[in-house]
Write a protein that holds these residues in place. Structure first.
Motif, PDB file in Angstrom:
ATOM      1  N   HIS A  58      44.202  37.955  31.163  1.00 31.91           N
ATOM      2  CA  HIS A  58      44.105  36.671  31.853  1.00 31.91           C
ATOM      3  C   HIS A  58      45.311  35.785  31.604  1.00 31.91           C
ATOM      4  O   HIS A  58      45.233  34.580  31.707  1.00 31.91           O
ATOM      5  CB  HIS A  58      42.823  35.947  31.450  1.00 31.91           C
ATOM      6  CG  HIS A  58      41.594  36.673  31.897  1.00 31.91           C
ATOM      7  ND1 HIS A  58      41.079  36.535  33.161  1.00 31.91           N
ATOM      8  CD2 HIS A  58      40.795  37.560  31.264  1.00 31.91           C
ATOM      9  CE1 HIS A  58      40.011  37.304  33.285  1.00 31.91           C
ATOM     10  NE2 HIS A  58      39.818  37.941  32.153  1.00 31.91           N
ATOM     11  N   ARG A  64      47.195  43.076  36.719  1.00 34.21           N
ATOM     12  CA  ARG A  64      46.191  43.359  35.703  1.00 34.21           C
ATOM     13  C   ARG A  64      44.790  42.973  36.120  1.00 34.21           C
ATOM     14  O   ARG A  64      43.819  43.303  35.440  1.00 34.21           O
ATOM     15  CB  ARG A  64      46.553  42.643  34.407  1.00 34.21           C
ATOM     16  CG  ARG A  64      47.718  43.334  33.704  1.00 34.21           C
ATOM     17  CD  ARG A  64      48.073  42.673  32.408  1.00 34.21           C
ATOM     18  NE  ARG A  64      49.271  43.297  31.861  1.00 34.21           N
ATOM     19  CZ  ARG A  64      49.967  42.801  30.861  1.00 34.21           C
ATOM     20  NH1 ARG A  64      49.593  41.680  30.278  1.00 34.21           N
ATOM     21  NH2 ARG A  64      51.038  43.426  30.418  1.00 34.21           N
ATOM     22  N   SER A  65      44.643  42.258  37.200  1.00 39.81           N
ATOM     23  CA  SER A  65      43.281  41.916  37.625  1.00 39.81           C
ATOM     24  C   SER A  65      42.652  43.130  38.304  1.00 39.81           C
ATOM     25  O   SER A  65      43.351  44.057  38.721  1.00 39.81           O
ATOM     26  CB  SER A  65      43.303  40.739  38.584  1.00 39.81           C
ATOM     27  OG  SER A  65      43.734  41.174  39.850  1.00 39.81           O
ATOM     28  N   LEU A  66      41.350  43.121  38.401  1.00 42.48           N
ATOM     29  CA  LEU A  66      40.650  44.258  38.989  1.00 42.48           C
ATOM     30  C   LEU A  66      41.122  44.489  40.424  1.00 42.48           C
ATOM     31  O   LEU A  66      41.334  45.619  40.848  1.00 42.48           O
ATOM     32  CB  LEU A  66      39.146  44.018  38.958  1.00 42.48           C
ATOM     33  CG  LEU A  66      38.503  44.009  37.578  1.00 42.48           C
ATOM     34  CD1 LEU A  66      37.015  43.786  37.692  1.00 42.48           C
ATOM     35  CD2 LEU A  66      38.775  45.314  36.863  1.00 42.48           C
ATOM     36  N   ALA A  67      41.274  43.389  41.168  1.00 41.49           N
ATOM     37  CA  ALA A  67      41.672  43.525  42.562  1.00 41.49           C
ATOM     38  C   ALA A  67      43.054  44.161  42.661  1.00 41.49           C
ATOM     39  O   ALA A  67      43.283  45.059  43.479  1.00 41.49           O
ATOM     40  CB  ALA A  67      41.657  42.159  43.226  1.00 41.49           C
ATOM     41  N   HIS A  70      43.020  47.751  41.815  1.00 38.19           N
ATOM     42  CA  HIS A  70      42.481  48.519  42.940  1.00 38.19           C
ATOM     43  C   HIS A  70      43.559  48.753  43.989  1.00 38.19           C
ATOM     44  O   HIS A  70      43.700  49.860  44.513  1.00 38.19           O
ATOM     45  CB  HIS A  70      41.301  47.784  43.560  1.00 38.19           C
ATOM     46  CG  HIS A  70      40.888  48.366  44.866  1.00 38.19           C
ATOM     47  ND1 HIS A  70      41.301  47.847  46.067  1.00 38.19           N
ATOM     48  CD2 HIS A  70      40.137  49.452  45.155  1.00 38.19           C
ATOM     49  CE1 HIS A  70      40.811  48.572  47.041  1.00 38.19           C
ATOM     50  NE2 HIS A  70      40.098  49.551  46.527  1.00 38.19           N
ATOM     51  N   ASP A  71      44.336  47.726  44.286  1.00 35.57           N
ATOM     52  CA  ASP A  71      45.365  47.877  45.309  1.00 35.57           C
ATOM     53  C   ASP A  71      46.415  48.910  44.900  1.00 35.57           C
ATOM     54  O   ASP A  71      46.902  49.669  45.736  1.00 35.57           O
ATOM     55  CB  ASP A  71      46.022  46.518  45.590  1.00 35.57           C
ATOM     56  CG  ASP A  71      45.090  45.623  46.373  1.00 35.57           C
ATOM     57  OD1 ASP A  71      44.043  46.133  46.829  1.00 35.57           O
ATOM     58  OD2 ASP A  71      45.382  44.423  46.515  1.00 35.57           O
TER      59      ASP A  71
ATOM     60  N   GLU B 271      36.810  36.777  37.754  1.00 35.38           N
ATOM     61  CA  GLU B 271      36.938  37.735  36.664  1.00 35.38           C
ATOM     62  C   GLU B 271      36.827  37.092  35.284  1.00 35.38           C
ATOM     63  O   GLU B 271      36.378  37.733  34.339  1.00 35.38           O
ATOM     64  CB  GLU B 271      38.273  38.456  36.805  1.00 35.38           C
ATOM     65  CG  GLU B 271      38.186  39.907  36.408  1.00 35.38           C
ATOM     66  CD  GLU B 271      39.515  40.593  36.622  1.00 35.38           C
ATOM     67  OE1 GLU B 271      40.181  40.308  37.628  1.00 35.38           O
ATOM     68  OE2 GLU B 271      39.880  41.404  35.763  1.00 35.38           O
ATOM     69  N   PRO B 589      35.802  46.461  43.912  1.00 36.69           N
ATOM     70  CA  PRO B 589      37.171  46.976  43.999  1.00 36.69           C
ATOM     71  C   PRO B 589      37.324  48.304  43.269  1.00 36.69           C
ATOM     72  O   PRO B 589      37.980  48.399  42.238  1.00 36.69           O
ATOM     73  CB  PRO B 589      38.012  45.867  43.344  1.00 36.69           C
ATOM     74  CG  PRO B 589      37.074  45.139  42.467  1.00 36.69           C
ATOM     75  CD  PRO B 589      35.724  45.262  43.074  1.00 36.69           C
ATOM     76  N   PHE B 600      37.012  45.350  49.770  1.00 37.93           N
ATOM     77  CA  PHE B 600      36.053  44.838  48.780  1.00 37.93           C
ATOM     78  C   PHE B 600      35.710  43.375  49.023  1.00 37.93           C
ATOM     79  O   PHE B 600      36.473  42.632  49.641  1.00 37.93           O
ATOM     80  CB  PHE B 600      36.540  45.074  47.344  1.00 37.93           C
ATOM     81  CG  PHE B 600      37.863  44.474  47.001  1.00 37.93           C
ATOM     82  CD1 PHE B 600      37.958  43.138  46.644  1.00 37.93           C
ATOM     83  CD2 PHE B 600      39.009  45.245  47.009  1.00 37.93           C
ATOM     84  CE1 PHE B 600      39.176  42.585  46.314  1.00 37.93           C
ATOM     85  CE2 PHE B 600      40.238  44.708  46.683  1.00 37.93           C
ATOM     86  CZ  PHE B 600      40.320  43.371  46.342  1.00 37.93           C
TER      87      PHE B 600
END
Lengths: 217, 776
Positions: A58, A64-67, A70-71, B271, B589, B600
């Protein structure tokens, strides 16, 4: 059976008093054993793990974020799938060429499974939509017509237009897969609809796809 | 401590109320077990036609959960609390009338929920389905009848220090009183109707916040308190470690309330909240493990090798299963592990392990131990107790193990990719395997039911031999006023006293010996206030910012518009039928998930969802991107008979939705309610009717043109409720990909042609092509 009547507010069992605390609650006494060390380690582990974790994920660093993770995966996945392909031209020849490409047909099958089985049934045996395994077709007289039907839809929207939902490569691959379904019927599918059309053209031997089946990303 | 000449007073215990709660526990326990079998049965044999609308999994599942949790475990916990509190305080319950009001009103609440939930009267909120009058009743009963009585009893206690069980009870009573308030974030729109005040992401978090903390403070915390009393009591063995009770208790209270967001890992929850949930969730699991280890060490130290009282076996296994439950909880708090098994049967198994396993076993053991004392006779048959133990253990095993196995298989099927990065299986392939597991679970449920039958027979025979009249022993002690001042606060001397170290080190040494905690044990108010502070702090940090900083936590998306009146009606049906018990509306995601369902989910997509329907089970596929995936005719046929499109489908038939007319009055109420909560519907009654019939006719035309019927019986197709539901389904996910209509300057909520056609046009834009641009 010695405890058949343990009305034990007067329980007067006296265990070794050395470690016992001084009180008794409704007959319950307590030792004062130290905390188990594995447990202390777990608690401190949990506490010590938290700040670095929060800092790492953070602190605003990109990726580093989940989104974002995913990308990155998505990009890798598509690269894997289309690396040796480039933008395919959606025409008759390309279709015929992919008709015999086992590994790319699997890509087509996966797109088919995601989007088409609800109407055309598993393996295209037909359900609401027509059977794709037999030699009869409603809106197709030539292999290239499959592309047209997929792009623009058919039967007044019963078959939706996929142009805007799938990429052009995906449309070519799923068309090739649909074409490959022909002749796989075991007779248990939906009865034939439409008219019978001549069999698909044979691919000319010199047509090869650039690389091999693209398993390496 | 007896002082000469002190006035003596005598007291006795109120066991009548305990007998009442034990009877209620056993009655509801049997019903809950039967209910569980019945619910599983609805999955194996989904309703084939429209005969009975309440007979579906979507409506029965919340009933089964309520019976196990609120009725069986809840009553059991009250029985144990009423029994042990009096003895630990050496005081009778403060007010017998309140005890009885508590007993009776709690049963009334259960009956009310049992009647209303199958009728489709539901808030559609996960874990808090019952409508607002029931929620309100629970809150009031808790505070007025239970908490007041409990705290007044504590106040009049004749033992100055409180035993660890009482700390846990205090925590449960205080925290549950606060957590209940989460269910009241609604405004009533009718006697049995309400709309949630929060929407979308905020509401989903509130739902889980309630669900998690209700499970913690109505279940884990009081069950631990009960175990701390009944396990050493039944074993006649001192508790293993006094220090560990202190540290274990406060770690649990410190971490507990924070862990709620761990149930929403990888969802559209921001998050940072999910991270907090994970870190505190792990700590919570560890804290429970600490308490479990304390209890198990007590069992191990017991001199009795093979306990003669079979009740002890129940309790011991209850504690062991609680340890397993806590271990599972630690695993599930980790984001990546949670993402793998979330929405699968693993989560159901986890819940069953808690309810049937540790809660059920502990409550049953406690009941077996109390029954002979309450009836002042011997238990009729010890062998029957042993038999019940094996039946219950088999039941738990057969419910939980197949559940975990099914979860692993489901997760594997959903995520499997081949070497070219394609999905290997389609969704339906994950459900076909489940039927076998459900059959096993049904066997387990039957074993559990049989166990209860054995128990009730044993109970009845014991009751038959009960002492008449019951002996009510009188105890004597000097007046409590004097006793109370005898605070036993001895500060131990540090072992470092003679050593050449800083004074600080000596102080730390004394502090870590926890002598200071004894003063706390004299003060229930201090413990209560501290627990309340921890809970409120967690709420303030995790939940409040979601509302205060709504725009940064759930950024608005320009293309997301409110539902049309017809879609609101459809959404209402979706809630009523409990669709979210099988279908999620949340694309996470994860690679496999976005490949299967599409982009997502974003928090901004849900701002008009009242309440959120994210769901927590995927027996059926996710619906967040359902728009345009199927034709309306496909949905029409699928609602009539799901086996038409998939012979293995576990979905019940919703034929009656095809046969019931749309209720315009209801649509008006829904629009009114939405308007009251701040969604600007710029539309009058006539406009609403026009909008409804326009959209409904469009869908009906679509259905008829593909070969659907024009009318069923006397009902025109466009008038059927199914059309409303289809309108809603065709809207799900449409907004995200719809082009933002920038030139439209009038009110965003205005329902006009454009919105309607966007909503039902299956080819409304998509960004699949956009995705390709990721390729470098």
């Amino acid at each position: 059976m010695n405890d058949s009547n343990p009305e034990s507010s007067e329980s007067n069992e006296v265990p070794p008093a050395t470690q016992l605390t001084d009180d008794s609650f409704d007959g319950i006494q307590q030792y004062d054993h130290p905390l188990p060390s594995w447990w202390i380690w777990l608690v401190f582990g949990c506490l010590a793990f938290a700040p670095p974790y929060i800092w790492f994920y953070h602190n605003g660093t990109e990726g580093r974020s989940l989104a974002e993770q995913h990308d990155q995966q998505l990009a890798k996945n598509l690269k894997l799938q289309f690396s040796q392909m480039g933008e395919l031209t959606a025409d008759r020849e390309t279709l015929v060429r992919f008709l015999n490409e086992e590994s790319w047909l699997r890509v087509g099958r996966s797109i088919f499974k995601t989007n088409c089985v609800a109407c055309h049934g598993r393996d295209g045996a037909g359900q609401v939509g027509p059977n794709l395994q037999d030699d009869h077709y409603k809106n197709v007289s030539d292999i290239a017509d499959i592309l047209t039907v997929l792009n623009n839809g058919a039967n007044a929207g019963a078959m939706p237009a996929w142009k805007s939902k799938l990429s052009s490569n995906e449309i070519v691959l799923v068309s090739a897969y649909v074409a490959s379904l022909r002749g796989t019927s075991d007779g248990s599918g939906k009865p034939a609809e439409g008219r019978k059309i001549p069999s698909w053209p044979q691919p000319s031997p010199k047509n090869e796809i650039g690389g091999e089946s693209g398993t390496q990303g | 401590m007896m002082m000469d000449g002190a006035p003596e007073e005598s007291y006795s215990y109120d066991d009548v109320i305990v007998r009442g709660f034990v009877a209620a526990t056993l009655f509801w326990g049997l019903l809950a077990a039967i209910g569980a079998v019945f619910v599983t049965q609805t999955l194996l044999h989904p309703r084939l036609d429209a005969g009975v609308d309440w007979l579906s999994f979507g409506r029965m599942q919340p009933v089964g959960e309520m019976l196990f949790f609120t009725a069986f475990i809840g009553n059991g916990i009250f029985a144990g609390i009423y029994y042990s509190t009096q003895r630990l305080c050496k005081a009778r319950m403060w007010n017998g009338m309140l005890s009885w009001m508590h007993l009776l009103s709690w049963q009334a609440i259960i009956v009310a929920a049992l009647v209303t939930l199958p009728m489709g009267i539901t808030q559609g909120r996960v874990h808090g389905e019952a409508e607002w009058p029931i929620d309100l009743a629970i809150t009031l009963v808790w505070i007025l009848f239970f908490a007041s009585n409990f705290f007044m009893t504590l106040r009049h206690r004749r033992v100055p220090r409180m035993y660890v069980s009482l700390w846990f009870y205090v925590a449960a009573v205080v925290a549950m009183g606060l957590v209940n308030l989460c269910t009241l974030f609604v405004f009533p729109t009718g006697l049995w109707e309400s709309d949630s005040l929060a929407t979308g992401m905020q509401d989903a978090l509130l739902q889980e916040w309630y669900g998690h903390n209700a499970f913690l403070f109505l279940f884990i915390v009081p069950v631990l308190g009960l175990a701390y009393y009944f396990v050493p009591k039944a074993l006649q063995q001192p508790l293993h470690s006094y220090k560990l009770t202190i540290v274990g208790f406060w770690t649990l209270i410190f971490a507990g309330a924070w862990a709620a967001p761990q149930h929403l890992h990888y969802t559209a929850l921001p998050e940072w909240a999910s991270t907090l949930g994970m870190l505190f969730g792990a700590l919570l699991g560890v804290a429970v493990l600490g308490n479990v280890s304390n209890l198990l060490s007590t069992c191990r130290e017991s001199q009795v090798q093979k306990p003669a009282d079979p009740a002890i076996r129940f309790m011991k296994w209850g504690v062991v299963l609680l340890g397993l439950y806590a271990f599972d909880e630690i695993l599930l708090s980790v984001k990546t592990i949670h993402a793998q098994v979330d929405y699968t049967e693993w989560m159901t198994a986890h819940f069953q392990l808690g309810c049937l396993g540790c809660g059920g076993m502990l409550v049953l053991g406690m009941a077996y131990w109390m029954i002979p004392k309450l009836f002042q006779t011997q238990i009729a048959s010890n062998r029957a107790v042993g038999l019940h133990f094996w039946l219950a253990a088999t039941g738990v095993l057969l419910c939980v193990l197949p559940g975990y196995a099914a979860g692993v298989v489901q997760s594997g099927v959903w995520n499997a990719m081949d070497d070219l990065g394609n999905l290997r299986y389609d969704f339906a392939e994950s459900t076909s395997f489940l039927k076998m597991m459900w059959s096993l679970q049904m066997l387990g449920g039957l074993a559990y039911v049989m166990g209860f039958v054995v128990m009730l027979a044993n109970y009845a025979r014991t009751w038959w031999n009960h002492a008449t009249p019951y002996e009510v022993p009188l105890y004597h002690q000097e007046s409590s006023d004097k006793q109370k001042r005898l605070i036993s606060s001895l500060e131990p001397a540090s072992v470092l006293e003679a050593a050449p170290v800083l004074n600080l080190a000596k102080k730390v040494d004394v502090w870590t010996r926890l002598g200071w905690h004894r003063r706390w044990e004299d003060a229930p108010r201090k413990i209560g206030v501290l627990v309340a502070m921890f809970v409120l702090l967690a709420f303030t940090v995790e939940v409040v910012p979601m509302f205060v900083f709504a725009n940064s936590n759930a950024p608005k998306i320009a293309s997301v518009k409110p539902f049309t009146p017809l879609e609101l009606l459809g959404r209402h049906i979706y809630l009523e039928e409990g669709c979210s018990n099988c279908h999620t509306q949340m694309v996470r995601p994860l690679m496999a998930e976005t490949k299967r369902y599409g982009e997502f989910s974003q928090p901004g997509e849900f701002i008009y969802d009242q309440p959120a329907q994210w769901g927590n089970q995927r027996i059926g596929p996710d619906l967040a991107r359902e728009s345009g995936k199927q034709t309306s005719f496909w949905h029409w046929q699928h609602l009539e008979n799901p086996r038409h499109s998939d012979p293995d489908s576990a979905m019940p038939s919703y034929q009656y939705l095809l046969d019931r007319p749309i209720n315009l009055e209801q649509a008006n109420e829904l629009v009114q309610a939405a308007r009251e909560s701040g969604i600007p519907y710029d539309i009058d009654l006539d406009g609403m009717q026009a909008s409804i019939s326009k959209q409904a006719e469009r869908i009906a035309a679509d259905i008829v043109s593909k070969g659907g019927t024009f009318r069923r019986g006397n009902l025109m197709t466009f008038d059927a409720q199914a059309v409303a539901l289809i309108a809603y389904l065709q809207r799900l996910g449409a907004d995200l990909t719809a082009p933002a209509v920038a030139e439209k300057t009038d009110d965003a909520a205005k329902v006009n042609d454009q919105d309607v056609s966007d909503a039902i046009d299956p080819s409304a834009g998509s960004d699949r092509n956009k995705v390709v641009s990721f390729i470098p």
